[in-house]
Design an enzyme around this catalytic site. Structure first.
Site, PDB file in Angstrom:
ATOM      1  CG  ASN A  12      -1.788   1.228   1.337  1.00 46.81           C
ATOM      2  OD1 ASN A  12      -1.367   2.337   1.061  1.00 46.81           O
ATOM      3  ND2 ASN A  12      -3.031   1.026   1.749  1.00 46.81           N
ATOM      4  CD  GLU A  40      -4.483   4.768   1.117  1.00 40.64           C
ATOM      5  OE1 GLU A  40      -4.959   5.814   1.581  1.00 40.64           O
ATOM      6  OE2 GLU A  40      -4.012   3.856   1.829  1.00 40.64           O
ATOM      7  CE1 TYR A 114      -6.766   0.476   1.310  1.00 42.01           C
ATOM      8  CE2 TYR A 114      -7.735   1.917  -0.342  1.00 42.01           C
ATOM      9  CZ  TYR A 114      -7.245   1.725   0.932  1.00 42.01           C
ATOM     10  OH  TYR A 114      -7.225   2.763   1.827  1.00 42.01           O
ATOM     11  CG  ASP A 155      -4.549  -2.086   3.333  1.00 42.53           C
ATOM     12  OD1 ASP A 155      -4.989  -2.805   4.252  1.00 42.53           O
ATOM     13  OD2 ASP A 155      -4.502  -0.842   3.406  1.00 42.53           O
ATOM     14  CG  ASN A 157      -8.017  -1.707   5.584  1.00 41.20           C
ATOM     15  OD1 ASN A 157      -7.328  -1.293   6.510  1.00 41.20           O
ATOM     16  ND2 ASN A 157      -8.178  -1.041   4.455  1.00 41.20           N
ATOM     17  CG  ASP A 288       0.301   4.531   6.015  1.00 41.39           C
ATOM     18  OD1 ASP A 288       0.459   4.089   4.850  1.00 41.39           O
ATOM     19  OD2 ASP A 288      -0.807   4.917   6.432  1.00 41.39           O
ATOM     20  CG  HIS A 289       0.299   0.010   4.500  1.00 44.68           C
ATOM     21  ND1 HIS A 289      -0.555  -1.021   4.852  1.00 44.68           N
ATOM     22  CD2 HIS A 289      -0.452   1.136   4.519  1.00 44.68           C
ATOM     23  CE1 HIS A 289      -1.759  -0.542   5.071  1.00 44.68           C
ATOM     24  NE2 HIS A 289      -1.728   0.775   4.878  1.00 44.68           N
TER      25      HIS A 289
END
Length: 299
Positions: A12, A40, A114, A155, A157, A288-289
């Site tokens: 991501n 993303e 995603y 990702d 989630n 951030d991943h």
């Protein structure tokens, strides 16, 4: 494509243009993947091509400009690409793309997914996540049919088990660790044809629908997919793949494992060398991943 195992990475990027500025190119050169799935993206095909010169890229952008977006990049062109998930009523733009690769006489289907973040007790945000997970589970049944080689990455989630979230006790009522969400992964990852046992209430006082996934899979049988990361690392915390940019989450490794390689039953025995490419320090992160990388013996 290559005589060695295929190296496939999933990441991501938290915006392809920002990732490119912050150092994604250097990671690509060092990691040397054959295929990269991206989530993303938050941009158009032209932005991906600018960020990844020399790569062959297919993408599905979100209808909401600046949101979501998935892509698959490879050193060689894929045979067929598809955006194929659910019916016309499913809100899935920029969230699912498939590509078939022909390698040594075999076909491997690679997916970049995603999943919605969702929000507990907020139907407008959580209902699209339920619909997407329903469609994903159905499509994964199709992808694994007849011994096909398939890999769903991205990702997703959802932290499947307490091992997947450092602060799991504080998240049992929050999207990403809801019992109903985790039950999808119980079904997907239970061996094919076996009854889905589910997870009992976890933690003192955390019972019933708060943390017990069993009621969501009553009578269901497993799909047989394999979580390559969990298979590689066993019963340990993490390794995590996402950390908040706020506070000391990265420095204290207070993360979530929500980025996956899920291999079809036929592909799973061919997986090796799984790793999470965690940045060496907070200031060297370009997302951030962290990228999730594994190799697969194809052909």
């Amino acid at each position: 494509m290559t005589s060695r195992p295929l190296r496939i990475a999933s990441i991501n990027v938290n915006g392809i243009r920002a990732a490119a500025r912050k150092g994604m190119g250097a990671w690509l050169e060092e990691a040397a993947p054959d295929i990269v799935t991206l989530q993303e993206v938050r941009g158009e095909l032209e932005h991906l091509e600018e960020a990844m010169p020399g790569w062959r890229v297919i993408a599905d952008a979100s209808l909401q400009k600046g949101r979501a977006g998935v892509a698959i990049a490879s050193r060689e062109e894929c045979a067929i690409s598809r955006v194929e998930l659910g019916d016309d009523g499913l809100e899935s733009s920029g969230r699912w793309i498939e590509a078939d690769f022909e390698v040594g006489g075999e076909t491997l289907t690679v997916v970049s997914a995603y999943v919605f973040t969702g929000e507990a007790e907020t139907p407008a945000k959580q209902d699209p996540k339920w619909a997407f997970l329903d469609a994903m589970e159905h499509r994964m049944t199709e992808l694994a049919a007849d011994g096909a080689l398939a890999l769903v990455t991205g990702d997703l989630n959802v932290g499947h088990r307490p091992l997947d979230i450092r602060n799991w006790k504080g998240n049992v009522k929050k999207a990403g660790f809801l019992a109903r969400e985790r039950a999808y992964f119980d079904r997907i990852l239970t061996p094919a044809g076996e009854p889905v046992a589910g997870q009992e209430g976890i933690g003192r006082g955390m019972v019933g629908e708060l943390s017990d996934t069993r009621s969501y899979s009553a009578g269901a049988t497993g799909l047989g997919w394999v979580d390559v990361g969990r298979a590689a690392h066993g019963e340990v915390d993490g390794p995590y793949t996402w950390w908040s940019m706020r506070g000391k989450a990265f420095d204290t490794d207070t993360g979530w494992r929500i980025d996956y390689h899920l291999a079809s039953p036929a592909l799973a025995p061919r997986a090796s060398n799984y790793r999470v490419d965690r940045a060496p320090s907070y200031d060297t992160r370009w997302s951030d991943h962290a990228p999730v990388v594994a190799e697969y013996a194809i052909g």
